[in-house]
Design a protein around this motif. Sequence first.
Motif, PDB file in Angstrom:
ATOM      1  N   LEU A   1       0.831  -1.205   0.000  1.00 14.21           N
ATOM      2  CA  LEU A   1       0.000   0.000   0.000  1.00 14.21           C
ATOM      3  C   LEU A   1       0.869   1.260   0.000  1.00 14.21           C
ATOM      4  O   LEU A   1       0.554   2.241  -0.686  1.00 14.21           O
ATOM      5  N   ASP A   2       1.970   1.221   0.753  1.00 13.62           N
ATOM      6  CA  ASP A   2       2.878   2.369   0.793  1.00 13.62           C
ATOM      7  C   ASP A   2       3.513   2.624  -0.574  1.00 13.62           C
ATOM      8  O   ASP A   2       3.747   3.777  -0.952  1.00 13.62           O
ATOM      9  N   PHE A   3       3.795   1.535  -1.303  1.00 13.70           N
ATOM     10  CA  PHE A   3       4.400   1.673  -2.630  1.00 13.70           C
ATOM     11  C   PHE A   3       3.468   2.438  -3.568  1.00 13.70           C
ATOM     12  O   PHE A   3       3.909   3.259  -4.370  1.00 13.70           O
ATOM     13  N   TRP A   4       2.169   2.168  -3.413  1.00 14.21           N
ATOM     14  CA  TRP A   4       1.198   2.817  -4.291  1.00 14.21           C
ATOM     15  C   TRP A   4       0.841   4.191  -3.733  1.00 14.21           C
ATOM     16  O   TRP A   4      -0.205   4.403  -3.136  1.00 14.21           O
ATOM     17  N   THR A   5       1.752   5.111  -3.968  1.00 14.44           N
ATOM     18  CA  THR A   5       1.544   6.492  -3.543  1.00 14.44           C
ATOM     19  C   THR A   5       0.364   7.095  -4.308  1.00 14.44           C
ATOM     20  O   THR A   5      -0.097   6.533  -5.317  1.00 14.44           O
ATOM     21  N   SER A   6      -0.107   8.230  -3.843  1.00 11.94           N
ATOM     22  CA  SER A   6      -1.218   8.894  -4.533  1.00 11.94           C
ATOM     23  C   SER A   6      -0.832   9.232  -5.971  1.00 11.94           C
ATOM     24  O   SER A   6      -1.680   9.175  -6.876  1.00 11.94           O
ATOM     25  N   GLU A   7       0.440   9.534  -6.186  1.00 11.78           N
ATOM     26  CA  GLU A   7       0.895   9.841  -7.549  1.00 11.78           C
ATOM     27  C   GLU A   7       0.789   8.617  -8.454  1.00 11.78           C
ATOM     28  O   GLU A   7       0.298   8.706  -9.588  1.00 11.78           O
TER      29      GLU A   7
ATOM     30  N   GLN B   1      -1.142   6.005  -7.954  1.00  9.49           N
ATOM     31  CA  GLN B   1      -2.563   5.682  -8.116  1.00  9.49           C
ATOM     32  C   GLN B   1      -3.208   6.556  -9.187  1.00  9.49           C
ATOM     33  O   GLN B   1      -4.003   6.070 -10.000  1.00  9.49           O
ATOM     34  N   GLN B   2      -2.846   7.829  -9.211  1.00 14.16           N
ATOM     35  CA  GLN B   2      -3.408   8.737 -10.209  1.00 14.16           C
ATOM     36  C   GLN B   2      -2.946   8.354 -11.611  1.00 14.16           C
ATOM     37  O   GLN B   2      -3.732   8.389 -12.569  1.00 14.16           O
ATOM     38  N   LYS B   3      -1.691   7.947 -11.730  1.00 12.05           N
ATOM     39  CA  LYS B   3      -1.178   7.528 -13.040  1.00 12.05           C
ATOM     40  C   LYS B   3      -1.880   6.261 -13.522  1.00 12.05           C
ATOM     41  O   LYS B   3      -2.139   6.108 -14.718  1.00 12.05           O
ATOM     42  N   ALA B   4      -2.182   5.357 -12.588  1.00 15.09           N
ATOM     43  CA  ALA B   4      -2.902   4.140 -12.960  1.00 15.09           C
ATOM     44  C   ALA B   4      -4.277   4.486 -13.520  1.00 15.09           C
ATOM     45  O   ALA B   4      -4.719   3.913 -14.529  1.00 15.09           O
ATOM     46  N   LYS B   5      -4.953   5.439 -12.873  1.00 14.26           N
ATOM     47  CA  LYS B   5      -6.260   5.878 -13.379  1.00 14.26           C
ATOM     48  C   LYS B   5      -6.124   6.494 -14.768  1.00 14.26           C
ATOM     49  O   LYS B   5      -6.965   6.274 -15.651  1.00 14.26           O
ATOM     50  N   THR B   6      -5.057   7.242 -14.968  1.00  8.07           N
ATOM     51  CA  THR B   6      -4.840   7.911 -16.247  1.00  8.07           C
ATOM     52  C   THR B   6      -4.649   6.908 -17.385  1.00  8.07           C
ATOM     53  O   THR B   6      -5.161   7.108 -18.498  1.00  8.07           O
TER      54      THR B   6
ATOM     55  N   VAL C   1       5.018   0.883 -17.010  1.00  5.24           N
ATOM     56  CA  VAL C   1       3.619   0.803 -17.437  1.00  5.24           C
ATOM     57  C   VAL C   1       2.911   2.121 -17.137  1.00  5.24           C
ATOM     58  O   VAL C   1       2.148   2.642 -17.962  1.00  5.24           O
ATOM     59  N   LEU C   2       3.165   2.672 -15.964  1.00  2.00           N
ATOM     60  CA  LEU C   2       2.511   3.928 -15.576  1.00  2.00           C
ATOM     61  C   LEU C   2       2.963   5.101 -16.449  1.00  2.00           C
ATOM     62  O   LEU C   2       2.235   6.088 -16.585  1.00  2.00           O
ATOM     63  N   ASN C   3       4.158   4.968 -16.997  1.00  4.39           N
ATOM     64  CA  ASN C   3       4.710   6.028 -17.843  1.00  4.39           C
ATOM     65  C   ASN C   3       5.053   5.465 -19.229  1.00  4.39           C
ATOM     66  O   ASN C   3       6.098   5.778 -19.794  1.00  4.39           O
ATOM     67  N   TYR C   4       4.160   4.625 -19.756  1.00  2.00           N
ATOM     68  CA  TYR C   4       4.466   3.931 -21.012  1.00  2.00           C
ATOM     69  C   TYR C   4       4.667   4.911 -22.166  1.00  2.00           C
ATOM     70  O   TYR C   4       4.133   6.010 -22.201  1.00  2.00           O
ATOM     71  N   GLU C   5       5.472   4.457 -23.116  1.00  2.00           N
ATOM     72  CA  GLU C   5       5.794   5.271 -24.289  1.00  2.00           C
ATOM     73  C   GLU C   5       4.624   5.260 -25.272  1.00  2.00           C
ATOM     74  O   GLU C   5       4.094   4.199 -25.601  1.00  2.00           O
ATOM     75  N   HIS C   6       4.248   6.406 -25.736  1.00  2.55           N
ATOM     76  CA  HIS C   6       3.147   6.516 -26.699  1.00  2.55           C
ATOM     77  C   HIS C   6       3.712   6.431 -28.119  1.00  2.55           C
ATOM     78  O   HIS C   6       4.529   7.263 -28.520  1.00  2.55           O
ATOM     79  N   HIS C   7       3.291   5.405 -28.845  1.00  2.00           N
ATOM     80  CA  HIS C   7       3.751   5.166 -30.218  1.00  2.00           C
ATOM     81  C   HIS C   7       2.699   4.323 -30.920  1.00  2.00           C
ATOM     82  O   HIS C   7       1.620   4.067 -30.364  1.00  2.00           O
TER      83      HIS C   7
END
Length: 345
Positions: free
Chosen positions: A191-197, A199-204, A299-305
């Motif tokens: 749970l600590d690993f999944w910071t709010s940042e 979690q927000q990226k996962a939603k994105t 994955v949270l910051n995957y490359e767009h191509h």
Amino acid sequence: MKKKKKQRRLVIGIIGISAVVFCLILLSILFSRNARKDAVVIITRDATYEQVIEQLHQQDVLDNEFSFRMTCKMLFYKSVKPGKYKFELGENNFSMVKKLRHGQHYPVKLTFTGARTKDELFDRFSKTEFYFDWSELRKLIENVDFLNNYAPLGETLTPETVIAIFRPNTYEFYYDITAKEFFEKMYKYYLDFWTSERQQKAKTVGLTPMQVCTLASIVEEENHRADEQPRIAGLYMNRLHKDMLLQADPTVIFAVGDYSIRRVLAAHTKVDSPYNTYKYKGLPIGPIRIPADCAIDAVLNYEHHNYIYMCAKEDFSGRHNFATTYAEHLKNALKYQAALAARGQ
């Protein structure tokens, strides 16, 4: 007067000799060799003093129970502390009771890296010893009723997904921790690993944290190098968005359970398993390994191509050639197959 002095000296002498004898007896009791063999004695949390003695008796540890009990009284051993106590052949009473009296509430460092399966995970765990047995933890994480009590970030854990909560790292626990307490510590670290940042990226990106872990596990199996992982993650995200089969070779290897496979064949892709992404659309039912932090962040910051296909490079560097069309992908595949043939593989 002389007679009284002699009597006084005699009494003092007798008392002195008695004191010396008494001290020698005490020392003899304290430091007499009393462990008749090497033994491991497990004392449970609710054990009483008499149950400790009974346990030692049942395991035939003591040569002399009376001297052991006397030592317990001399060292004021009354409060029983749970643990897995090791006694050595010939160990004296003082040493044995001292161990029991002090207990085993001391810090232990646990370091482990990623693992593909629970068997690999527990093989890594087994190199570090705690009061509880690792089989106890294994039973817990395979118990659906137990896992139903935990819903990290709104996702109920399952025997297939629970492996992801064991984040590779170095941790410190107390030796006398229970299996449940150990699990709950690891659960908190997840749970600590999944910071709010994060979690927000996962939603994105449109995935739940556990789905991110599952995709990250595939990405990491494709390439452990962090620099290529965002591109691979982008490729699989493109396939998900297009409602295509992921057709990830590592998921087939996981489904087959044979990690010696170097080339996935048509026969392999036909295995009927929820992990086989050649057969079933979408992500598998759980991670195919414990993903490293870098793979999750890829994955949270995957490359767009626009890449849809990839094939191992013909230079055997472990990297990949990426393609946007199937025709281009076939060319890359032919180059790789020719390189394999040249090697006689």
